[in-house]
Design an enzyme around this catalytic site. Sequence first.
Site, mmCIF file in Angstrom:
data_model
loop_
_atom_site.group_PDB
_atom_site.id
_atom_site.type_symbol
_atom_site.label_atom_id
_atom_site.label_comp_id
_atom_site.label_asym_id
_atom_site.label_seq_id
_atom_site.Cartn_x
_atom_site.Cartn_y
_atom_site.Cartn_z
ATOM 1 N N GLU A 86 18.341 49.994 -2.669
ATOM 2 C CA GLU A 86 18.578 49.983 -4.116
ATOM 3 C C GLU A 86 17.520 50.750 -4.883
ATOM 4 O OE1 GLU A 86 18.354 45.614 -4.237
ATOM 5 O OE2 GLU A 86 16.824 45.905 -5.751
ATOM 6 N N CYS A 99 12.858 54.432 -9.994
ATOM 7 C CA CYS A 99 12.131 53.581 -9.046
ATOM 8 C C CYS A 99 12.801 53.731 -7.683
ATOM 9 C CB CYS A 99 12.194 52.143 -9.555
ATOM 10 S SG CYS A 99 11.504 50.966 -8.403
ATOM 11 N N CYS A 106 11.496 44.834 4.165
ATOM 12 C CA CYS A 106 10.036 44.905 4.091
ATOM 13 C C CYS A 106 9.472 43.815 4.988
ATOM 14 C CB CYS A 106 9.598 44.666 2.640
ATOM 15 S SG CYS A 106 7.809 44.771 2.384
ATOM 16 N N CYS A 110 5.667 38.772 0.946
ATOM 17 C CA CYS A 110 5.190 38.180 -0.320
ATOM 18 C C CYS A 110 6.135 37.060 -0.757
ATOM 19 C CB CYS A 110 5.087 39.243 -1.417
ATOM 20 S SG CYS A 110 3.926 40.559 -1.025
ATOM 21 N N CYS A 113 8.997 37.660 -3.559
ATOM 22 C CA CYS A 113 9.752 38.909 -3.530
ATOM 23 C C CYS A 113 11.021 38.769 -2.681
ATOM 24 C CB CYS A 113 8.859 40.018 -2.990
ATOM 25 S SG CYS A 113 9.684 41.606 -2.903
ATOM 26 N N CYS A 330 12.584 43.923 -7.295
ATOM 27 C CA CYS A 330 12.635 44.363 -5.918
ATOM 28 C C CYS A 330 13.578 43.589 -4.985
ATOM 29 C CB CYS A 330 11.192 44.153 -5.464
ATOM 30 S SG CYS A 330 10.644 45.164 -4.196
#
Length: 344
Positions: A86, A99, A106, A110, A113, A330
């Site tokens: 995205e 962005c 990932c 975190c 997120c 995100c």
Amino acid sequence: MNILLDYNLNELQDLMEKLNEPKFRAKQIFNSILSGQSLQENTTLPKSLKEKLENYIWNPIEIYREFKGKDAIKFLYKLYDNNIIEGILMSHRYGNTLCISTQVGCRMGCKFCASTLDGLIRNLSAGEILGQVVAVNKYLGGTITDRKITNLVLMGSGEPLDNYDNVLKFLKLATSKDGFNFSKRNISLSTCGLADTIDKLAKDFPGIILTISLHSSSQEEREKIMPIAKAFDINTIIKSAKNYCENSGRRVIFEYTLIDGVNDRQIDAENLKKLTKGLMCHINLIPLNYVKERGLKTSKNIEKFEKILKELGCSVTVRHSLGSDIDGACGQLRRKILKGENNG
Ligand code: SAH
């Protein structure tokens, strides 16, 4: 996989030589792929060369869906292997900021997120990162010579410094005079704090804006919300930030997402001031975008936190996140769509 957008102009020239084609064809291909043309849309290349290029991927990514919010457009892209990533386009008075994502998923973990919930699926190649710019530039009616995107932020899903070689190549391609010719100062890279790789970047490609996701001024609290903090402690990160500043001559930006009861107390602000003392930097306070799976809530003390920092003499602003009405943070939208929750 042979993705043509992974090639720089020299590499395309070498490819032409290998294919027994004249060198000038390389620039024609370069112009065509960076303008987002498909092989069929291209009218400059002879049929014989097009046939030779049939095994090469011309457009590695395409816009799959778009969601218009009041101040931003969120895109879902489909990659050639059907993975989905995205991106978000934000329009400001001074231009259009895109962005971009650097990985599918990932692995940084975190706690606030959404991108990291399923771990890392794969890295994006340089051409796939560039492909996001190509696709949205074309969507806006732009070409290689008439670029409609002014700024790039590497703040989509993924940790850019965990995919260093491809990101470095992407940065070289994006700033290349033969290509989109972005100015380094119009590109920001956001990292959760891989200090050793920040030091590499300071040597290899200083000049872009380095943004560090700090999110806490205490080592102990940071470890609770960002597992990477165990590998690189907060003082090491500050040292790397200083080194980057010295090498690039630019201030560093710290991102600080305010989470209710986690990092929004007076003492957190005071420690943040101490930590960043003497460092050329700016602090961006960000209200937390609520992620259902995470359960954390945004702080009620945002203005108060900003005021304390200002009184302590920090350069600080609150970044009211654009696109929160369209799952701007995100990894949020990709996840919803993959889980079939969104019929819009
Ligand atoms: N991996 C990089 C870049 C991707 S995230 C990094 O960590 O910096 C881009 C920014 O969005 C980071 O500052 C990240 O911490 C922040 N972010 C992630 N989820 C968020 C959420 N739910 N609300 C607000 N900010 C968020």
